[in-house]
Design an enzyme around this catalytic site. Structure first.
Site, PDB file in Angstrom:
ATOM      1  N   SER A 182       0.829  -1.195   0.000  1.00  0.00           N
ATOM      2  CA  SER A 182       0.000   0.000   0.000  1.00  0.00           C
ATOM      3  C   SER A 182       0.872   1.258   0.000  1.00  0.00           C
ATOM      4  O   SER A 182       1.671   1.456  -0.903  1.00  0.00           O
ATOM      5  CB  SER A 182      -0.961  -0.052   1.194  1.00  0.00           C
ATOM      6  OG  SER A 182      -1.994   0.886   1.072  1.00  0.00           O
ATOM      7  N   ASP A 352      -9.475  -5.700  -5.303  1.00  0.00           N
ATOM      8  CA  ASP A 352      -8.933  -4.604  -4.498  1.00  0.00           C
ATOM      9  C   ASP A 352      -9.522  -3.284  -4.985  1.00  0.00           C
ATOM     10  O   ASP A 352      -9.201  -2.818  -6.074  1.00  0.00           O
ATOM     11  CB  ASP A 352      -7.407  -4.591  -4.619  1.00  0.00           C
ATOM     12  CG  ASP A 352      -6.736  -3.704  -3.591  1.00  0.00           C
ATOM     13  OD1 ASP A 352      -7.389  -2.760  -3.097  1.00  0.00           O
ATOM     14  OD2 ASP A 352      -5.554  -3.941  -3.293  1.00  0.00           O
ATOM     15  N   HIS A 385      -7.411  -5.968  -0.721  1.00  0.00           N
ATOM     16  CA  HIS A 385      -6.260  -5.203  -0.243  1.00  0.00           C
ATOM     17  C   HIS A 385      -5.581  -5.841   0.972  1.00  0.00           C
ATOM     18  O   HIS A 385      -4.346  -5.876   1.058  1.00  0.00           O
ATOM     19  CB  HIS A 385      -6.716  -3.782   0.102  1.00  0.00           C
ATOM     20  CG  HIS A 385      -5.619  -2.779   0.130  1.00  0.00           C
ATOM     21  ND1 HIS A 385      -4.908  -2.404  -0.985  1.00  0.00           N
ATOM     22  CD2 HIS A 385      -5.092  -2.051   1.156  1.00  0.00           C
ATOM     23  CE1 HIS A 385      -4.007  -1.489  -0.664  1.00  0.00           C
ATOM     24  NE2 HIS A 385      -4.089  -1.268   0.634  1.00  0.00           N
TER      25      HIS A 385
END
Length: 410
Positions: A182, A352, A385
């Site tokens: 991320s 995601d 995610h």
């Protein structure tokens, strides 16, 4: 434009606060508690989550050039190494926003990336970004002061990454493998694009990469834009962005009063359906996370969404930008400047909604001139995610690929 910008701040905020929340529990329950006391909070990540599994671990402090004291964990060898003195290649692991290094260690040891890497012969270093619970120190500032929080991810690129890279490089005498998730991918990409750290870098694995954010999806957008802009404006008066603090928690809790919002399935609504999370791991996550960041950092992320480019912080006025950068608009981080022979592994998920497939493909387009044998790409259709850091099958699907990629570079 101001209204849209405020909404985007909210959109990034909610996505990242809940990026590791699942349908196993109520979001109302999380918003209602101040944060449970945990072993990690009292004794540190090594003692609470590494040594108890039979691994060696060291707690290390590193000071950045702008005075922040960052906490690192070093796992120098695997559980079965037996103290044999060999030169193990170093790996630096960097978490995302609103969490800390503990998020890599919430599953059983055979499912956790740092311990898997240690068992495969790597010297593992876990970073903890400024502002998180073990990196809330400075040589002259205190977290109660606004100046302590006067930074965005630009400073993570300019100060945090260099300090950690320099320390690991000096301690090991070897080039470093890097893993980011991320925001940990965004700051790495920005850094590498400016030629920073590449002289100390062996290769990089980017999991659920965040760079371009134009296609980020959320079911709460219209409601947020219409109903909560005033609350967001109030929040922006805060220097520290603490999701467990009352102003932020009250704001997020207010979402649950709208009948259209499903507060019991926020992860699916906001980041895509995570296929492979264990309910006990999610509960452990909620006892330890989320962590604080700076409000300025959240604003910078929102600018990244709004403007569709990867650029330095926009101070909102041409004269302010001129004062900081010598030009009227913030400079761009040109991803295509990353050396074409730098080994990169990119893994992303089809479910995601934060690192959306279209945005990742836009990022991959920046690597179209990359040396073919230096770029590995993995697409996992079922992954969301949080699966990349807490998925119960991430070892078999992702981590084994990361290990093999790193070993090919040695």
């Amino acid at each position: 434009m101001a209204l849209r910008g405020q909404f985007l701040i909210f959109r990034v905020l909610v996505l990242l606060v809940f990026e590791s929340r699942s349908a196993y529990g109520s979001s109302r329950g999380w918003l209602g508690r101040a944060g449970d006391a945990t072993a990690a909070q009292e004794i540190g990540i090594c003692a609470s989550s590494v040594i108890i599994h039979g691994y060696k671990c060291q707690e290390i402090d590193v000071t950045t050039k702008d005075g922040y004291i960052l906490n690192l964990q070093r796992i120098p060898e695997g559980r079965a190494a037996g103290g044999v003195q060999i030169k193990r290649p170093p790996v630096l692991i960097q978490h995302g926003v609103l969490v800390d290094g503990l998020t890599w260690l919430l599953n059983p040891p055979e499912q956790n990336l740092p311990l898997i890497l240690a068992d495969h012969g790597f010297d593992v270093w876990i970073a903890n970004t400024r502002g998180t619970r073990f990196s809330r120190r400075h040589t002259s500032l205190d977290p109660s002061q606004m100046e302590f929080w006067n930074w965005s991810w630009d400073e993570l690129v300019a100060y945090d990454l260099p300090a950690v890279f320099d320390h690991v490089y000096k301690q090991t005498g070897q080039k470093i493998h890097y893993v980011g998730h991320s925001l940990g991918t965004l700051i790495a990409l920005a850094s590498f694009s400016e030629g920073l750290q590449v002289d100390k870098l062996k290769s990089a694995a980017l999991l659920s990469p965040i760079a371009y954010l134009s296609y980020m999806r959320t079911a709460l957008g219209v409601i947020a834009a219409k109903s909560f802009v005033g609350e967001i404006t109030t929040l922006l008066g805060l220097a520290e962005f603490n999701p467990k603090g009352k102003p932020v928690a009250d704001f997020l809790k207010s979402l649950c009063t709208n009948p259209v919002v499903n507060c019991y399935d926020l992860l699916t609504s906001l980041t895509g359906r995570n296929c492979c999370l264990n309910s006990s791991t999610v509960d452990l996550f909620l006892r330890n996370e989320p962590q604080s960041t700076s409000t300025k950092n959240m604003v910078h992320l929102a600018q990244t969404v709004r403007d569709g480019v990867i650029a330095k912080f926009n101070y909102g006025r041409p004269d302010y930008n001129l004062m900081h950068y010598g030009e009227f608009r913030p400079p761009i981080y040109n991803i295509s400047n990353i050396p074409h022979d730098l080994p990169l592994f990119v893994s992303y998920g089809g479910n995601d909604a934060l690192a959306d497939v279209s945005d990742v493909e836009n990022l991959l387009d920046s690597f179209k001139f990359h040396d073919g044998d230096k770029l590995g790409v993995q697409f996992i259709k079922s992954y969301g995610h949080a699966d990349f850091i807490m998925g119960i099958n991430a070892k078999d699907i992702v981590y084994n690929q990361v290990v093999a990629f790193f070993k090919r570079q040695n």
